[in-house]
Design a protein around this motif. Structure first.
Motif, PDB file in Angstrom:
ATOM      1  N   GLY A 207      37.678   8.219 -38.586  1.00 47.36           N
ATOM      2  CA  GLY A 207      37.402   9.514 -39.194  1.00 47.36           C
ATOM      3  C   GLY A 207      36.678  10.458 -38.257  1.00 47.36           C
ATOM      4  N   LEU A 208      35.699   9.929 -37.511  1.00 46.96           N
ATOM      5  CA  LEU A 208      34.927  10.773 -36.594  1.00 46.96           C
ATOM      6  C   LEU A 208      35.788  11.290 -35.445  1.00 46.96           C
ATOM      7  CD1 LEU A 208      31.590   8.743 -36.410  1.00 46.96           C
ATOM      8  CD2 LEU A 208      32.015  10.880 -37.639  1.00 46.96           C
ATOM      9  N   ILE A 209      36.592  10.390 -34.867  1.00 47.21           N
ATOM     10  CA  ILE A 209      37.423  10.780 -33.719  1.00 47.21           C
ATOM     11  C   ILE A 209      38.486  11.788 -34.130  1.00 47.21           C
ATOM     12  CG2 ILE A 209      39.118   9.947 -32.028  1.00 47.21           C
ATOM     13  CD1 ILE A 209      37.508   7.330 -31.943  1.00 47.21           C
ATOM     14  N   SER A 214      40.677  17.201 -34.724  1.00 47.23           N
ATOM     15  CA  SER A 214      41.176  18.276 -35.595  1.00 47.23           C
ATOM     16  C   SER A 214      40.518  19.603 -35.249  1.00 47.23           C
ATOM     17  CB  SER A 214      40.901  17.910 -37.067  1.00 47.23           C
ATOM     18  OG  SER A 214      41.240  18.972 -37.924  1.00 47.23           O
ATOM     19  N   LYS A 215      39.216  19.585 -35.012  1.00 46.19           N
ATOM     20  CA  LYS A 215      38.519  20.825 -34.639  1.00 46.19           C
ATOM     21  C   LYS A 215      38.929  21.280 -33.240  1.00 46.19           C
ATOM     22  CE  LYS A 215      34.491  19.763 -37.502  1.00 46.19           C
ATOM     23  NZ  LYS A 215      33.038  19.450 -37.499  1.00 46.19           N
ATOM     24  N   ARG A 216      39.138  20.325 -32.351  1.00 48.13           N
ATOM     25  CA  ARG A 216      39.491  20.640 -30.972  1.00 48.13           C
ATOM     26  C   ARG A 216      40.848  21.308 -30.878  1.00 48.13           C
ATOM     27  NH1 ARG A 216      36.840  20.572 -25.873  1.00 48.13           N
ATOM     28  NH2 ARG A 216      38.403  20.206 -24.272  1.00 48.13           N
ATOM     29  N   LEU A 217      41.812  20.830 -31.706  1.00 44.24           N
ATOM     30  CA  LEU A 217      43.185  21.317 -31.627  1.00 44.24           C
ATOM     31  C   LEU A 217      43.530  22.313 -32.729  1.00 44.24           C
ATOM     32  CD1 LEU A 217      45.030  17.968 -30.771  1.00 44.24           C
ATOM     33  CD2 LEU A 217      44.275  19.761 -29.192  1.00 44.24           C
ATOM     34  N   ALA A 218      42.533  22.754 -33.463  1.00 45.51           N
ATOM     35  CA  ALA A 218      42.809  23.685 -34.569  1.00 45.51           C
ATOM     36  C   ALA A 218      43.529  24.931 -34.066  1.00 45.51           C
ATOM     37  CB  ALA A 218      41.503  24.073 -35.247  1.00 45.51           C
ATOM     38  N   VAL A 219      44.521  25.359 -34.843  1.00 45.88           N
ATOM     39  CA  VAL A 219      45.292  26.553 -34.491  1.00 45.88           C
ATOM     40  C   VAL A 219      44.511  27.787 -34.903  1.00 45.88           C
ATOM     41  CG1 VAL A 219      47.457  27.806 -34.819  1.00 45.88           C
ATOM     42  CG2 VAL A 219      47.458  25.301 -34.755  1.00 45.88           C
TER      43      VAL A 219
END
Length: 221
Positions: A207-209, A214-219
């Protein structure tokens, strides 16, 4: 204090859980993506199949699906799943059931991601001559996947916990061993704590990774 663990292959049981999760996750992602493509397809038959499949499967308990796979496919129809070894058959039937069930939730997560992609991008792709399949695979899905990493992480965590249902057909994963140990040992609370900690170790880093990814690759829109 933990002498009751002697004679039990706890790490082996959790390794079986990891294998069930990994193989089922890959299969669910592939089948779920295909179902999502069907649900947004311009072909009514494919769209209808995807809709009916998702609405039926996700409303059937996983225990029913996994027991049907064992009692129906294996015992009644004699499907050996490519092996005469009971343990291998059980593992493959469990994977088949987990994939069939989890793919419905993967499909809905990906479909929600597809809906976040602006219609103008798909229209522009069609305007330059791309087919529906090319538009979906080259333009829409790459953006959809980036926006649903978080929901897919939740599905993966749920899948990890759902592997415990495989104990119903004799797969020697963590929940099956826990049941055996509770029947044979007096340390019920400690046994439960050990296996609860094991599942936390499996699911919390995931979940953490994936949350960070998810935040890193958010569009950015």
């Amino acid at each position: 204090m933990f002498d009751f663990l002697d004679g039990y292959d706890v790490l082996g049981a959790f390794w079986m859980t990891v294998k069930l999760t990994a193989v089922s996750a890959v299969g669910s992602l592939v089948w779920g993506t295909l179902l999502a493509a069907m649900r947004v397809s311009p072909v009514p038959l494919m769209r209808g199949f995807g809709t009916v499949y998702v609405n039926i499967v996700r409303n059937i308990p996983l225990t029913v699906i996994i027991l049907f796979s064992s009692l129906g496919l294996a015992d009644i129809f004699g499907m050996t799943m490519g092996s005469n070894d009971f343990d291998v058959q059980g593992f493959r039937l469990a994977v088949l059931s987990l994939v069939a069930y989890t793919a419905a939730f993967v499909c809905e997560a990906i479909r929600s991601g597809i809906n976040t992609v602006p219609m103008g991008q798909a229209e522009a792709a069609r305007a330059i001559g791309l087919t529906f399949t090319q538009t979906l695979t080259l333009v829409v899905l790459p953006q959809a996947f980036r926006s649903v990493i978080g929901p897919l992480a939740n599905v993966l965590i749920a899948l990890t916990k759902n592997t415990t249902v495989a104990a119903a057909i004799g797969v020697a994963e963590a929940a099956s061993l826990m049941k055996t140990m509770i029947e044979n040992e007096a340390q019920t609370l400690l046994i439960g704590a050990v296996f609860a900690f094991g599942f936390v170790v499996l699911t919390l880093p995931t979940g953490l990774i994936l949350g960070w990814l998810s935040k890193r690759l958010a569009v950015k829109r």
